[in-house]
Design a protein around this motif. Structure first.
Motif, PDB file in Angstrom:
ATOM      1  N   ASP A 175       0.855  -1.291  -0.106  1.00 16.41           N
ATOM      2  CA  ASP A 175      -0.082   0.173  -0.238  1.00 16.41           C
ATOM      3  C   ASP A 175       0.878   1.287   0.097  1.00 16.41           C
ATOM      4  O   ASP A 175       0.349   2.241   0.017  1.00 16.41           O
ATOM      5  CB  ASP A 175      -0.955   0.173   1.187  1.00 16.41           C
ATOM      6  N   ALA A 188      -5.583  -8.853  -1.062  1.00 14.18           N
ATOM      7  CA  ALA A 188      -4.831  -8.882   0.238  1.00 14.18           C
ATOM      8  C   ALA A 188      -3.422  -8.823  -0.011  1.00 14.18           C
ATOM      9  O   ALA A 188      -2.570  -8.508   0.963  1.00 14.18           O
ATOM     10  CB  ALA A 188      -5.022 -10.314   0.989  1.00 14.18           C
ATOM     11  N   ASP A 211       3.030   7.387  -2.118  1.00 17.80           N
ATOM     12  CA  ASP A 211       2.378   8.179  -1.078  1.00 17.80           C
ATOM     13  C   ASP A 211       3.601   8.878  -0.434  1.00 17.80           C
ATOM     14  O   ASP A 211       4.566   8.308  -0.257  1.00 17.80           O
ATOM     15  CB  ASP A 211       1.320   7.247  -0.243  1.00 17.80           C
ATOM     16  N   GLU A 214       6.914   8.650   5.789  1.00 22.60           N
ATOM     17  CA  GLU A 214       7.108   9.156   6.846  1.00 22.60           C
ATOM     18  C   GLU A 214       8.858   8.936   7.147  1.00 22.60           C
ATOM     19  O   GLU A 214       9.295   7.735   6.474  1.00 22.60           O
ATOM     20  CB  GLU A 214       6.537   8.338   8.044  1.00 22.60           C
ATOM     21  N   PRO A 215       9.467   9.774   7.445  1.00 18.88           N
ATOM     22  CA  PRO A 215      10.755   9.521   7.802  1.00 18.88           C
ATOM     23  C   PRO A 215      11.140   8.459   8.790  1.00 18.88           C
ATOM     24  O   PRO A 215      10.505   8.420   9.533  1.00 18.88           O
ATOM     25  CB  PRO A 215      11.467  10.910   8.143  1.00 18.88           C
ATOM     26  N   ARG A 217      14.054   6.080  10.630  1.00 21.94           N
ATOM     27  CA  ARG A 217      15.812   5.864  10.914  1.00 21.94           C
ATOM     28  C   ARG A 217      16.078   4.419  10.548  1.00 21.94           C
ATOM     29  O   ARG A 217      15.256   3.307  11.136  1.00 21.94           O
ATOM     30  CB  ARG A 217      15.823   6.131  12.637  1.00 21.94           C
ATOM     31  N   LEU A 314      -8.497 -20.140   7.591  1.00 21.11           N
ATOM     32  CA  LEU A 314      -7.314 -20.947   8.054  1.00 21.11           C
ATOM     33  C   LEU A 314      -6.015 -20.679   7.406  1.00 21.11           C
ATOM     34  O   LEU A 314      -5.118 -20.270   8.078  1.00 21.11           O
ATOM     35  CB  LEU A 314      -7.618 -22.377   7.831  1.00 21.11           C
ATOM     36  N   GLU A 317      -4.926 -16.993   8.161  1.00 22.57           N
ATOM     37  CA  GLU A 317      -4.354 -16.976   9.648  1.00 22.57           C
ATOM     38  C   GLU A 317      -2.867 -17.481   9.724  1.00 22.57           C
ATOM     39  O   GLU A 317      -2.007 -17.107  10.246  1.00 22.57           O
ATOM     40  CB  GLU A 317      -5.349 -17.839  10.521  1.00 22.57           C
ATOM     41  N   ARG A 320      -0.758 -14.789   8.328  1.00 22.58           N
ATOM     42  CA  ARG A 320      -0.711 -13.735   9.393  1.00 22.58           C
ATOM     43  C   ARG A 320       0.432 -13.983  10.590  1.00 22.58           C
ATOM     44  O   ARG A 320       1.091 -13.386  11.113  1.00 22.58           O
ATOM     45  CB  ARG A 320      -2.238 -13.686   9.986  1.00 22.58           C
ATOM     46  N   GLN A 321       0.163 -15.331  10.769  1.00 23.31           N
ATOM     47  CA  GLN A 321       1.267 -15.851  11.802  1.00 23.31           C
ATOM     48  C   GLN A 321       2.685 -15.727  11.217  1.00 23.31           C
ATOM     49  O   GLN A 321       3.502 -15.339  12.141  1.00 23.31           O
ATOM     50  CB  GLN A 321       0.827 -17.302  12.209  1.00 23.31           C
ATOM     51  N   LYS A 324       3.866 -12.233  11.442  1.00 24.83           N
ATOM     52  CA  LYS A 324       4.101 -11.727  12.559  1.00 24.83           C
ATOM     53  C   LYS A 324       5.545 -12.369  13.074  1.00 24.83           C
ATOM     54  O   LYS A 324       6.281 -11.608  13.705  1.00 24.83           O
ATOM     55  CB  LYS A 324       3.324 -12.684  13.762  1.00 24.83           C
ATOM     56  N   ARG A 331      13.162  -7.039  14.306  1.00 24.88           N
ATOM     57  CA  ARG A 331      13.516  -6.385  15.448  1.00 24.88           C
ATOM     58  C   ARG A 331      14.702  -6.387  15.753  1.00 24.88           C
ATOM     59  O   ARG A 331      15.407  -5.671  16.254  1.00 24.88           O
ATOM     60  CB  ARG A 331      12.650  -6.871  16.743  1.00 24.88           C
TER      61      ARG A 331
ATOM     62  N   ASP B 175      -2.270  -6.360  17.447  1.00 22.91           N
ATOM     63  CA  ASP B 175      -1.169  -6.811  17.719  1.00 22.91           C
ATOM     64  C   ASP B 175      -0.033  -6.085  18.743  1.00 22.91           C
ATOM     65  O   ASP B 175       1.058  -6.568  19.001  1.00 22.91           O
ATOM     66  CB  ASP B 175      -0.459  -7.214  16.455  1.00 22.91           C
ATOM     67  N   TRP B 187      -9.261 -14.455  14.003  1.00 21.48           N
ATOM     68  CA  TRP B 187      -7.886 -14.086  14.214  1.00 21.48           C
ATOM     69  C   TRP B 187      -7.498 -12.907  13.575  1.00 21.48           C
ATOM     70  O   TRP B 187      -6.470 -12.089  13.893  1.00 21.48           O
ATOM     71  CB  TRP B 187      -7.243 -15.207  13.441  1.00 21.48           C
ATOM     72  N   ALA B 284     -14.243 -21.904  11.604  1.00 18.76           N
ATOM     73  CA  ALA B 284     -13.096 -22.687  11.528  1.00 18.76           C
ATOM     74  C   ALA B 284     -12.484 -23.082  12.884  1.00 18.76           C
ATOM     75  O   ALA B 284     -12.090 -23.945  12.865  1.00 18.76           O
ATOM     76  CB  ALA B 284     -11.883 -21.965  10.764  1.00 18.76           C
ATOM     77  N   ARG B 320     -10.640  -3.894   4.380  1.00 20.58           N
ATOM     78  CA  ARG B 320      -9.437  -3.293   3.972  1.00 20.58           C
ATOM     79  C   ARG B 320      -9.605  -2.007   3.458  1.00 20.58           C
ATOM     80  O   ARG B 320      -8.858  -0.896   3.763  1.00 20.58           O
ATOM     81  CB  ARG B 320      -8.797  -4.476   2.891  1.00 20.58           C
ATOM     82  N   LYS B 324      -8.127   1.500   4.849  1.00 15.54           N
ATOM     83  CA  LYS B 324      -7.221   2.541   4.047  1.00 15.54           C
ATOM     84  C   LYS B 324      -7.933   3.941   4.169  1.00 15.54           C
ATOM     85  O   LYS B 324      -7.101   4.891   4.338  1.00 15.54           O
ATOM     86  CB  LYS B 324      -7.295   2.209   2.607  1.00 15.54           C
ATOM     87  N   ARG B 331      -3.979  11.058   8.402  1.00 16.41           N
ATOM     88  CA  ARG B 331      -3.174  11.869   8.023  1.00 16.41           C
ATOM     89  C   ARG B 331      -3.516  13.409   8.021  1.00 16.41           C
ATOM     90  O   ARG B 331      -2.386  14.336   8.471  1.00 16.41           O
ATOM     91  CB  ARG B 331      -2.543  11.991   6.467  1.00 16.41           C
TER      92      ARG B 331
END
Lengths: 412, 412
Positions: A175, A188, A211, A214-215, A217, A314, A317, A320-321, A324, A331, B175, B187, B284, B320, B324, B331
């Motif tokens: 996006d 998606a 678009d 954002e700056p 670091r 399912l 998900e 999504r996991q 994550k 990090r 999250d 989920w 599910a 979704r 958006k 902003r």
């Protein structure tokens, strides 16, 4: 690359080159000659400004250009009244749209052996794939028929053809560049982005397309890691040699590249989950008009149409996991490195090798920026790409890092 | 609130209060007395440290506490071997877990008239709903049976009961607080967060519960807006009066609150799309064990099980697109304000009023932090909440702003 002093002459030169070359490689399915000449004349009149003023751009034919048929690689198509926002932004920056490029049918596939609009050939070896689904866009850049191209990437469709054609392909953060006016394949997971000759060109395109950013670091020297699950995938010998060489140069540039585990990350299982999400979305998008599609595409959409919502839930998900886990990894690390594909380009008349896009899914379901830069190949080998992936939002940092990597992989 | 000097005495006092009060309101379904006393003894031995050391916490019974049955508001349940990460974090911060609180069946509903574990009553008016699905958690805090509580929020389940019980309910960024070990409902949309007496308490809980936070820049005086689509929803007179009064005080604090359009935003249509996503995920998740559920829940899960994947894909795309539009609005604006619910608590033995959670979906599908703080009500009226929503990732800024708002809505 710098804007040429004379956009009119450059546009004319590209149009001539397309006339001479396109029949052989089938990169463009539509050349908008008169409109391009008009835009070149406007660009010539305007003073300098945007970094891409006067650039000649090839547009994947799933992106709406006002008044020009969008086929989405399918029979029929539609003539949009309005430009997609990405096209409007290119125009506003003074770029010239040369025409529309071939793609894998409905953008769902990675070879661009399109049953309706013909095969796109790799300009570096006729009869071989230019990759896909943005195969025409990559072929147009690689054949010298434009300055840069737009592609879209739902499961590798920018990075795979860039890799096979010796180019740079950049899939930004989900996006970061608007997908409105781009024929959807999977809401998606769809992304749009540039295919270019250099990382600097990709940055110039990204700045015109994205678009406001954002700056963020980011360290000058990123911590680069490899994933054990990626390292376990088999590579074609030519790619394995180039990858080892690339990693050596990357370590000389940025320090040790450790191999880390991403718990529960299974690229093959996740590719299947992503494919299921694509099939469900694509079935909703194309609804009742499967009839004139190729048997292969029809089979996938029929499968998507018959899936149950809990089965899709399912799969989503699972993705999504995985996302994550990837965000957690970011990090500790700044960049994940891998090959773009496990193989170089292959013949269009043979089967696709298994696992063609196994390195591609991660950046898609993580919504993370990813770039493919050409690896140093042994003499006589076709190109292959090195993929660098960063955390979502770190597009500009990734482009900076990739430019330095490009400098050591393709010196001079 | 400050940690009390003697966690042992405080824990004992709460356990006594629960013995005296719980039968009447049915906030707790399980009190873990011996374990609480042990934890209080440990907390007493440890020096000062975390802001919540020695706090006594009530836990919604869809969150795993090691060795204690999790019912998720359903018959049966399971005894988890491990604490959910949120419980482990509370323990690490020196908090005392008092027990598990009642919820709406499977966390899917907003009244806590649980068919398996009984009704939870609003401590402020017997026979009236405490809201849901985290009704037991809110009732426990409002009745003075704990210092703070944990809830979960998929479609308003923290904010609605906080509003109906005169408390603060905070649903953080998607999250930001891990949902592992919390029985999933959907989920894509599940969140976990605190229900507390004050915003300062919510901040202390959030800091103990959240993953490490990136610092974000935020103005001291936020630009607050209302949404025209929200303003068009009918409010019960007592809520309308309190909302007008709250907006006046908010404007005195932060300047004009403009009403803005969110293109294509239809709270009722989006609530339906979100409900469809919930039904598919829940089908599910609960798969073949619908038999012992209430007829109402079974009907929803049957509906989810029979949905097609393309229908779910369409609903997810609706959410979704709404997300958006909301992110674009953020902003220009820092905070969206609305009532939490259009009505105060209603009798448990009557029907739920239509549109009970129409203000709740936005922050869920945007993954945005949202907080409910009590509005100033006319004499004799039950409580109602004012909802403040900020951009994803701005949790700490929202808590700061909400604390100032709380200061003008509930002075002294």
């Amino acid at each position: 690359m710098n804007p040429m002093p004379d956009p009119i002459a450059k546009t004319a030169a590209y149009l001539n080159a397309i006339s001479a070359e396109n029949l052989r490689i089938n990169a463009f399915v539509m050349v908008t000659e008169a409109a391009a000449q008009e835009q070149a004349a406007s660009a010539a009149k305007a003073g300098p400004g945007s970094a891409i003023r006067g650039w000649c751009i090839a547009v994947k034919d799933n992106i709406d250009v006002a008044g020009v048929r969008t086929t989405n690689g399918l029979p029929g198509g539609w003539v949009p009244a309005e430009d997609a926002p990405v096209i409007a932004r290119l125009r506003a920056a003074g770029a010239v749209i040369l025409g529309k490029t071939n793609l894998h049918e409905a953008a769902l596939g990675s070879t661009t052996d399109n049953a309706h609009w013909g095969w796109t050939h790799n300009p570096l070896r006729h009869g071989y794939t230019a990759g896909g689904s943005s195969g025409g866009s990559a072929a147009a850049v690689a054949a010298g028929l434009c300055d840069a191209a737009l592609g879209s990437d739902t499961m590798g469709s920018i990075r795979v053809p860039a890799g096979h054609c010796g180019l740079v392909g950049f899939k930004p953060t989900f996006d970061a560049i608007p997908c409105e006016g781009v024929a959807p394949l999977c809401w998606a997971l769809d992304h749009v982005g540039p295919i270019t000759k250099t990382v600097a060109d990709a940055r110039a395109m990204f700045e015109a397309l994205a678009d406001p950013l954002e700056p963020v670091r980011a360290p000058e020297k990123p911590r680069v890691v490899r994933l054990s699950a990626f390292e376990a995938l088999p590579l074609e010998p030519a790619v394995a040699v180039a990858y080892a060489e690339s990693l050596g140069r990357l370590e000389a540039l940025y320090g040790p590249v450790d191999t880390v585990d991403l718990p529960g990350f299974d690229p093959v299982a996740l590719r299947r989950a992503a494919l299921l999400a694509i099939e469900a979305d694509a079935a909703a998008i194309h609804a009742d008009r499967f009839d004139d599609f190729s048997p292969g595409l029809r089979k996938m959409l029929d499968y998507g149409a018959k899936l149950s919502a809990p089965r899709l839930a399912l799969a989503l998900e699972e993705l999504r996991q995985a996302k994550k886990a990837i965000l957690r990894l970011f990090r500790e690390a700044d960049v994940i490195v891998s090959p773009t594909t496990a193989m170089t380009a292959f013949p269009l008349d043979g089967p696709s090798p298994p696992g063609h896009s196994d390195f591609m899914g991660l950046a898609v379901f993580a919504g993370a920026p990813a770039i493919s830069v050409p690896m140093p190949m042994a003499e006589g080998e076709l190109p292959a790409g090195l993929q660098l992936i960063a955390a979502p939002g770190r597009d500009m940092a990734l482009l900076d890092w990739a430019e330095a990597v490009e400098g050591v992989l393709q010196p001079g």
